[in-house]
Design an enzyme around this catalytic site. Sequence first.
Site, PDB file in Angstrom:
ATOM      1  N   ALA A 180      33.620  -0.219 -21.431  1.00  0.00           N
ATOM      2  CA  ALA A 180      33.892   0.046 -22.835  1.00  0.00           C
ATOM      3  C   ALA A 180      33.452  -1.081 -23.754  1.00  0.00           C
ATOM      4  CB  ALA A 180      35.389   0.309 -23.028  1.00  0.00           C
ATOM      5  N   GLY A 181      32.866  -2.137 -23.197  1.00  0.00           N
ATOM      6  CA  GLY A 181      32.445  -3.261 -24.022  1.00  0.00           C
ATOM      7  C   GLY A 181      33.580  -4.149 -24.467  1.00  0.00           C
ATOM      8  N   GLY A 232      37.457  -5.887 -20.171  1.00  0.00           N
ATOM      9  CA  GLY A 232      38.732  -5.699 -19.477  1.00  0.00           C
ATOM     10  C   GLY A 232      38.766  -6.245 -18.066  1.00  0.00           C
ATOM     11  N   GLY A 233      37.734  -5.980 -17.269  1.00  0.00           N
ATOM     12  CA  GLY A 233      37.694  -6.485 -15.904  1.00  0.00           C
ATOM     13  C   GLY A 233      37.595  -7.999 -15.863  1.00  0.00           C
ATOM     14  N   SER A 234      36.825  -8.566 -16.786  1.00  0.00           N
ATOM     15  CA  SER A 234      36.710 -10.020 -16.864  1.00  0.00           C
ATOM     16  C   SER A 234      38.056 -10.648 -17.203  1.00  0.00           C
ATOM     17  CB  SER A 234      35.678 -10.408 -17.923  1.00  0.00           C
ATOM     18  OG  SER A 234      34.396  -9.952 -17.573  1.00  0.00           O
ATOM     19  N   LYS A 246      38.758  -7.960 -25.595  1.00  0.00           N
ATOM     20  CA  LYS A 246      38.099  -8.713 -26.666  1.00  0.00           C
ATOM     21  C   LYS A 246      37.118  -7.789 -27.373  1.00  0.00           C
ATOM     22  CE  LYS A 246      33.864  -9.024 -24.675  1.00  0.00           C
ATOM     23  NZ  LYS A 246      32.739  -8.223 -25.217  1.00  0.00           N
ATOM     24  N   ASP A 274      31.782 -12.814 -19.004  1.00  0.00           N
ATOM     25  CA  ASP A 274      32.845 -12.916 -20.003  1.00  0.00           C
ATOM     26  C   ASP A 274      34.102 -13.612 -19.486  1.00  0.00           C
ATOM     27  OD1 ASP A 274      31.187 -11.446 -21.624  1.00  0.00           O
ATOM     28  OD2 ASP A 274      32.298  -9.573 -21.428  1.00  0.00           O
TER      29      ASP A 274
END
Length: 267
Positions: free
Chosen positions: A93-94, A97-99, A8, A132
């Site tokens: 990276a903001g 991705g992990g979320s 996102k 997130d």
Amino acid sequence: MVAFPNAKINLGLYITEKRSDGYHNLESVFVPVGWSDVLEILPASETSFRSTGLPIPGETSTNLCLRAYEQLRKDFDLPPVRIHLHKVVPIGAGLGGGSSDAAFTLKVLNTLFDLKLSTEALEAYARPLGSDCAFFIRNEAKFCVGKGDEFSEIMLNLAGKSILLVYPDLHSSTAEAYAGIRPRPAQAQWTQVLQQPLHTWQASITNDFEQSLFPKYPQLAQIKRQLYEAGAAYASMSGSGSTVYGIFEGEVPEALFPQLTTWQGKL
């Protein structure tokens, strides 16, 4: 079963106050983009997790995919599973991705074992996993407040617009990004600017984290400047960094940032 947990971006990001629990309240618009990992979950004789692609820091036992599985296992007595995550979206990276990986694990398990959990129930399981995570259950553009886990509808039309995400191989920790932030109320009704033509956003839609990270990492400011020079109608850092993106009215010009990790696609 295979799924593709996507990233996102943030359109605007304002840190409005520090909470008593140590977190911060924010206002932002989250928008899903197509840069994705690959997640496979299959029934197995014993539970295991392995990852390929980009290396994931930390102990395997604390991985968000396994934590998501444990959330459901204890309530539904799930059988063992084999989880394979091929990591593509950069870490730190903001981009959430992990979320996203955690949220998609919940959704895959819900389908795989026919748990019949509602969207609201899945969001409730996702919230304890990370700020997130709940966003990726519905996985559609939302106006987000609180820790980033309270949502409302947003009128936003980016159909046909192109986006280029640029990751400069720079991991900015959340703590580092927050260190230079002074919480303050966001401009009233700032989301109304998002109803205006895309090129008007750059004067009004900002990411508070740029104030703390751009002076420390001039490369980030340079990437944003280069995106505008290449014709982006709007450019910004996403989340607490370090990915910087540009949104283009037409196609993304070729051969931009050949030495850096990039992803481009349609919104």
